[in-house]
Design a protein around this motif. Structure first.
Motif, PDB file in Angstrom:
ATOM      1  N   GLU A  10      -5.652 -10.311  14.160  1.00  0.00           N
ATOM      2  CA  GLU A  10      -5.957  -9.885  13.032  1.00  0.00           C
ATOM      3  C   GLU A  10      -5.904 -10.529  12.083  1.00  0.00           C
ATOM      4  OE1 GLU A  10      -7.049  -6.732  11.938  1.00  0.00           O
ATOM      5  OE2 GLU A  10      -7.471  -5.749  14.112  1.00  0.00           O
ATOM      6  N   LEU A  11      -5.634  -9.773  10.811  1.00  0.00           N
ATOM      7  CA  LEU A  11      -6.027 -10.361   9.267  1.00  0.00           C
ATOM      8  C   LEU A  11      -4.700 -10.170   8.610  1.00  0.00           C
ATOM      9  CD1 LEU A  11      -7.364 -11.519   6.583  1.00  0.00           C
ATOM     10  CD2 LEU A  11      -8.550  -9.394   5.875  1.00  0.00           C
ATOM     11  N   CYS A  12      -4.096  -9.027   8.780  1.00  0.00           N
ATOM     12  CA  CYS A  12      -2.449  -8.944   8.563  1.00  0.00           C
ATOM     13  C   CYS A  12      -2.597  -9.289   9.819  1.00  0.00           C
ATOM     14  CB  CYS A  12      -2.631  -7.214   8.158  1.00  0.00           C
ATOM     15  SG  CYS A  12      -3.147  -6.619   6.290  1.00  0.00           S
ATOM     16  N   HIS A  13      -1.362 -10.137   9.864  1.00  0.00           N
ATOM     17  CA  HIS A  13      -0.852 -10.581  10.835  1.00  0.00           C
ATOM     18  C   HIS A  13       0.584  -9.729  11.455  1.00  0.00           C
ATOM     19  CE1 HIS A  13       1.175 -13.524   7.717  1.00  0.00           C
ATOM     20  NE2 HIS A  13       2.526 -13.349   8.915  1.00  0.00           N
ATOM     21  N   GLU A  14       1.189  -9.060  10.196  1.00  0.00           N
ATOM     22  CA  GLU A  14       2.285  -8.384  10.478  1.00  0.00           C
ATOM     23  C   GLU A  14       2.480  -7.442   9.404  1.00  0.00           C
ATOM     24  OE1 GLU A  14       6.145 -10.186  10.334  1.00  0.00           O
ATOM     25  OE2 GLU A  14       5.212 -11.590   9.079  1.00  0.00           O
ATOM     26  N   ALA A  15       2.577  -5.847   9.783  1.00  0.00           N
ATOM     27  CA  ALA A  15       3.661  -5.053   8.962  1.00  0.00           C
ATOM     28  C   ALA A  15       4.301  -3.820   8.866  1.00  0.00           C
ATOM     29  CB  ALA A  15       1.622  -4.887   8.699  1.00  0.00           C
ATOM     30  N   TYR A  16       5.038  -4.055   7.515  1.00  0.00           N
ATOM     31  CA  TYR A  16       6.482  -2.316   8.338  1.00  0.00           C
ATOM     32  C   TYR A  16       5.990  -1.721   7.095  1.00  0.00           C
ATOM     33  CZ  TYR A  16       7.500  -7.065  10.137  1.00  0.00           C
ATOM     34  OH  TYR A  16       7.823  -8.082  10.920  1.00  0.00           O
ATOM     35  N   ASP A  17       7.046  -0.584   7.380  1.00  0.00           N
ATOM     36  CA  ASP A  17       6.869   0.183   6.202  1.00  0.00           C
ATOM     37  C   ASP A  17       8.634  -0.320   5.473  1.00  0.00           C
ATOM     38  OD1 ASP A  17       8.816   2.762   5.033  1.00  0.00           O
ATOM     39  OD2 ASP A  17       8.354   3.810   6.665  1.00  0.00           O
ATOM     40  N   ASN A  18       7.787  -0.342   4.311  1.00  0.00           N
ATOM     41  CA  ASN A  18       8.839  -0.801   3.127  1.00  0.00           C
ATOM     42  C   ASN A  18       8.994   0.518   2.149  1.00  0.00           C
ATOM     43  OD1 ASN A  18       9.295  -2.857   2.731  1.00  0.00           O
ATOM     44  ND2 ASN A  18       7.961  -3.116   0.794  1.00  0.00           N
ATOM     45  N   THR A  19       8.800   1.546   3.133  1.00  0.00           N
ATOM     46  CA  THR A  19       9.485   2.899   1.306  1.00  0.00           C
ATOM     47  C   THR A  19      10.579   2.601   1.127  1.00  0.00           C
ATOM     48  OG1 THR A  19       7.339   4.632   3.501  1.00  0.00           O
ATOM     49  CG2 THR A  19       9.016   5.427   1.141  1.00  0.00           C
ATOM     50  N   ASN A  20      10.387   3.105   0.060  1.00  0.00           N
ATOM     51  CA  ASN A  20      11.925   2.817  -0.397  1.00  0.00           C
ATOM     52  C   ASN A  20      12.538   3.845  -0.489  1.00  0.00           C
ATOM     53  OD1 ASN A  20      10.695   0.517  -2.552  1.00  0.00           O
ATOM     54  ND2 ASN A  20       9.411   1.593  -4.116  1.00  0.00           N
ATOM     55  N   ASP A  56      12.972   8.260  -2.138  1.00  0.00           N
ATOM     56  CA  ASP A  56      11.675   7.937  -1.406  1.00  0.00           C
ATOM     57  C   ASP A  56      10.216   8.770  -0.907  1.00  0.00           C
ATOM     58  OD1 ASP A  56       9.180   8.266  -3.114  1.00  0.00           O
ATOM     59  OD2 ASP A  56       9.111   5.430  -3.526  1.00  0.00           O
ATOM     60  N   THR A  57       9.752   9.792  -1.656  1.00  0.00           N
ATOM     61  CA  THR A  57       8.847  10.881  -0.220  1.00  0.00           C
ATOM     62  C   THR A  57       7.799   9.927  -0.045  1.00  0.00           C
ATOM     63  OG1 THR A  57       8.231  12.100  -2.519  1.00  0.00           O
ATOM     64  CG2 THR A  57      10.267  13.062  -1.368  1.00  0.00           C
ATOM     65  N   ARG A  58       7.509   8.964  -1.302  1.00  0.00           N
ATOM     66  CA  ARG A  58       6.730   8.586  -0.653  1.00  0.00           C
ATOM     67  C   ARG A  58       6.888   7.525   0.497  1.00  0.00           C
ATOM     68  NH1 ARG A  58       5.389   6.747  -6.537  1.00  0.00           N
ATOM     69  NH2 ARG A  58       7.673   6.621  -7.145  1.00  0.00           N
ATOM     70  N   GLY A  59       5.213   7.144   1.130  1.00  0.00           N
ATOM     71  CA  GLY A  59       5.020   5.694   2.222  1.00  0.00           C
ATOM     72  C   GLY A  59       4.838   4.962   1.575  1.00  0.00           C
ATOM     73  N   THR A  60       5.494   3.890   1.770  1.00  0.00           N
ATOM     74  CA  THR A  60       4.843   2.773   1.258  1.00  0.00           C
ATOM     75  C   THR A  60       5.085   1.313   3.033  1.00  0.00           C
ATOM     76  OG1 THR A  60       5.603   2.410  -0.675  1.00  0.00           O
ATOM     77  CG2 THR A  60       5.235   0.400  -0.400  1.00  0.00           C
ATOM     78  N   ALA A 120       0.926  -1.117   0.063  1.00  0.00           N
ATOM     79  CA  ALA A 120       0.003   0.016  -0.048  1.00  0.00           C
ATOM     80  C   ALA A 120       1.006   1.353  -0.107  1.00  0.00           C
ATOM     81  CB  ALA A 120      -0.727  -0.056   1.307  1.00  0.00           C
ATOM     82  N   VAL A 121       0.999   2.537  -1.455  1.00  0.00           N
ATOM     83  CA  VAL A 121       1.339   3.696  -1.044  1.00  0.00           C
ATOM     84  C   VAL A 121       0.864   4.163  -0.937  1.00  0.00           C
ATOM     85  CG1 VAL A 121       3.288   4.508  -2.844  1.00  0.00           C
ATOM     86  CG2 VAL A 121       3.150   2.376  -2.823  1.00  0.00           C
ATOM     87  N   TYR A 122       1.388   5.717  -0.088  1.00  0.00           N
ATOM     88  CA  TYR A 122       1.064   6.429   0.692  1.00  0.00           C
ATOM     89  C   TYR A 122       1.433   7.755  -0.174  1.00  0.00           C
ATOM     90  CZ  TYR A 122      -1.896   2.827   3.043  1.00  0.00           C
ATOM     91  OH  TYR A 122      -2.519   2.232   3.240  1.00  0.00           O
ATOM     92  N   GLU A 123       1.128   8.974  -0.391  1.00  0.00           N
ATOM     93  CA  GLU A 123       1.521  10.286  -0.449  1.00  0.00           C
ATOM     94  C   GLU A 123       2.779  10.439   0.102  1.00  0.00           C
ATOM     95  OE1 GLU A 123       1.170  12.171  -3.244  1.00  0.00           O
ATOM     96  OE2 GLU A 123      -0.400  11.540  -4.161  1.00  0.00           O
ATOM     97  N   THR A 124       2.559  10.168   1.887  1.00  0.00           N
ATOM     98  CA  THR A 124       3.919  10.242   2.440  1.00  0.00           C
ATOM     99  C   THR A 124       3.270   9.772   3.798  1.00  0.00           C
ATOM    100  OG1 THR A 124       2.296  11.598   4.423  1.00  0.00           O
ATOM    101  CG2 THR A 124       3.054  12.605   2.132  1.00  0.00           C
ATOM    102  N   PRO A 125       4.765   8.968   4.363  1.00  0.00           N
ATOM    103  CA  PRO A 125       5.003   8.445   5.241  1.00  0.00           C
ATOM    104  C   PRO A 125       3.903   8.576   6.210  1.00  0.00           C
ATOM    105  CG  PRO A 125       6.969   8.975   5.204  1.00  0.00           C
ATOM    106  CD  PRO A 125       6.087   9.307   3.348  1.00  0.00           C
ATOM    107  N   PHE A 126       2.588   8.662   6.348  1.00  0.00           N
ATOM    108  CA  PHE A 126       2.285   9.393   7.993  1.00  0.00           C
ATOM    109  C   PHE A 126       2.010   8.619   9.513  1.00  0.00           C
ATOM    110  CE2 PHE A 126      -0.885   6.202   5.734  1.00  0.00           C
ATOM    111  CZ  PHE A 126      -1.266   5.588   6.962  1.00  0.00           C
ATOM    112  N   ALA A 156      -4.944   4.240   6.260  1.00  0.00           N
ATOM    113  CA  ALA A 156      -3.899   3.742   6.189  1.00  0.00           C
ATOM    114  C   ALA A 156      -5.292   3.341   4.570  1.00  0.00           C
ATOM    115  CB  ALA A 156      -4.047   2.212   6.921  1.00  0.00           C
ATOM    116  N   LYS A 157      -6.550   3.697   5.002  1.00  0.00           N
ATOM    117  CA  LYS A 157      -7.824   2.899   3.936  1.00  0.00           C
ATOM    118  C   LYS A 157      -7.186   3.550   2.706  1.00  0.00           C
ATOM    119  CE  LYS A 157     -10.957   2.010   7.339  1.00  0.00           C
ATOM    120  NZ  LYS A 157     -12.478   2.450   8.021  1.00  0.00           N
ATOM    121  N   ASN A 158      -6.291   4.787   2.729  1.00  0.00           N
ATOM    122  CA  ASN A 158      -6.942   5.313   1.252  1.00  0.00           C
ATOM    123  C   ASN A 158      -5.471   5.831   0.241  1.00  0.00           C
ATOM    124  OD1 ASN A 158      -9.726   6.055   1.617  1.00  0.00           O
ATOM    125  ND2 ASN A 158      -8.681   7.859   3.658  1.00  0.00           N
ATOM    126  N   PRO A 159      -4.953   4.263   0.031  1.00  0.00           N
ATOM    127  CA  PRO A 159      -3.415   4.420  -0.885  1.00  0.00           C
ATOM    128  C   PRO A 159      -4.113   4.785  -1.917  1.00  0.00           C
ATOM    129  CG  PRO A 159      -4.523   2.472  -0.595  1.00  0.00           C
ATOM    130  CD  PRO A 159      -5.308   2.479   0.559  1.00  0.00           C
TER     131      PRO A 159
END
Length: 454
Positions: A324-334, A337-341, A303-309, A378-381
């Motif tokens: 949770e449905l997603c049992h783990e998640a991480y900051d995966n920003t390249n 990159d100014t965007r956040g993933t 999920a990519v966002y305009e910024t890593p909010f 997080a709902k609006n990538p």
């Protein structure tokens, strides 16, 4: 049909196959690499979506992965640290969002004590396991006949502790439910990383990434070998050889090529071996062995966002919950990159469930889960993508193959054994680095060395 003569033919242009080919060619051997896909890399794949790089497959580098680190240096590839500044998030069973730092989740004191006790017990057992020969452990058969879920139940009655310890091996690594694999298979997974403590330390196991993506490893290896060596869109249909006269070599047949060689390396996941016909058939032991291996199943969500909010909220992006449905998640920003993933994972039975939904419903449900960690934003990538390796014809699951109950102790010693002129190499059969690129490179080096030794 075009006919080629060479010394060694490698089937599979992933990290294992291309490493083996590189080692053999450096020693003066003629090599041909046949790849079924229209690209190299196997389970490494950098996707470009609207100018945004997504690592659809494997991507992380940990400090113990010496073979991978050496290869990165040799290829001139740079790494950067995964973003981890700030607090992590844990979601409790009642949905409470708790912030924490360090490795241990913010759970009740009793549960924390149980988790620490389980980690200590597992570390003791793992220290007794040789990752290259877990079947040699004196209790291998016993440990392989009890599921990891059942083993955990013999150690504690704390459900939250069992769920969290199970999550590190099941959802996060083998991507199968804890009742579907043995305690021995779990110990191998931990031993391959050095200890169970390493698996629960996200800052260790997910330490660095490669600038430009990890698929650059096979891409650069293939580029050095050249198009005359690496041949794409060549699924192998038949391997012919003579048990009575092994010196006669092998003939490997695709739809348009016939390659004659002294040796062949199967550098693909073992669940795909049956896609090839063998003349004569492989020995009974191999037929049985391969039927006791299966891939796990996980959806990798990008999920990519305009910024890593989340960083503005003081969050690292690291998040866990066995509820949770997603049992783990991480900051995966390249890198740069100014965007956040964000990258999240939906594993095994949960993945089955969401694939019964429409694509729109599935996306909404997964983003809802991410919002429990990171908030409504997080709902609006601006970009959303799901890596679904289970539908890949030449992969059929993720991350790797593992044995069913009892299979590792029964068949593990035969996993790497050559059959006449046929050798086997992939991350699925590695000891150290099992199911990682590091293990693939190790296996490629090992099989190449065995062939050169004659």
């Amino acid at each position: 049909m075009e006919r080629i003569e060479t010394d060694v033919v490698v089937i599979g242009a992933g990290a294992a196959g291309l490493t083996a080919a590189t080692e053999l060619r450096a020693a003066g051997k003629r090599v041909v690499v046949l790849e079924a896909r229209d690209r190299v890399g196997g389970r490494l794949w950098n996707g470009d979506f609207d100018g945004h790089l997504l690592e659809i497959g494997g991507q992380w580098v940990s400090p113990d992965q010496d073979a991978l680190i050496e290869t990165l240096a040799e290829l001139g590839l740079e790494t950067y640290s995964r973003y981890r500044e700030g607090e992590n998030v844990y979601i409790a069973e009642d949905g409470e969002r708790r912030l924490f730092e360090g490795e241990i989740f913010p759970v009740p004191a009793k549960t924390e004590g149980e988790i620490l006790g389980l980690i200590e017990k597992l570390d003791v057992l793992v220290a007794e396991i040789d990752p290259d020969a877990p079947w040699a452990h004196p209790r291998a058969k016993e440990l392989d006949e009890i599921s990891f879920a059942e083993w955990l139940g013999t150690q504690t009655d704390d459900e939250e502790a069992k769920l969290n310890i199970g999550m590190f091996i099941a959802g996060a690594m083998l991507t199968k439910p804890t009742h579907a694999f043995s305690a021995l298979q779990a110990l191998l997974m931990a031993a391959s990383a050095g200890s169970f403590s390493h698996l629960v330390d996200a800052d260790f196991i997910l330490d660095k990434r490669v600038v430009g993506g990890l698929q650059q490893v096979p891409l650069r290896l293939a580029e050095r070998l050249g198009d005359d060596v690496v041949k794409l869109e060549q699924p192998v249909r038949t391997i012919r050889w003579s048990p009575e006269d092994p010196a006669a070599g092998v003939t490997v047949v695709t739809d348009s090529l016939e390659v004659a060689a002294d040796r062949v390396i199967l550098a693909l996941a073992p669940i795909l071996y049956s896609r090839i016909s063998y003349d004569p058939p492989l020995p009974r032991r191999q037929h049985q062995l391969h039927q006791h291996l299966s891939m796990g199943f996980v959806i990798k969500v990008h999920a990519v966002y305009e910024t890593p909010f989340w960083r503005e909220q003081g969050l690292s992006g690291t998040a866990f919950s066995p509820y949770e449905l997603c049992h783990e998640a991480y900051d995966n920003t390249n890198h740069g990159d100014t965007r956040g993933t964000l990258v999240g994972f939906v594993s095994d039975e949960e993945a089955d469930g969401v694939f019964s939904l429409s694509a729109e419903e599935r996306q909404a449900k997964i983003l809802e889960s991410l919002s429990h960690y990171y908030g409504e934003q997080a709902k609006n990538p601006v970009l959303y993508y799901e890596s679904d390796w289970g539908s890949e014809e030449w992969t059929r699951g993720a991350y790797a193959a593992s044995f069913d109950m009892g299979g590792l102790a029964r068949y593990g010693a035969d996993l790497r054994e050559p059959v006449g002129p046929i050798s086997f190499a992939c991350s699925d059969m590695a000891g150290k680095g099992y199911q990682h690129v590091d293990g693939a490179i190790r296996m490629g080096r090992l099989v190449a060395a065995q062939i050169l030794e004659g």
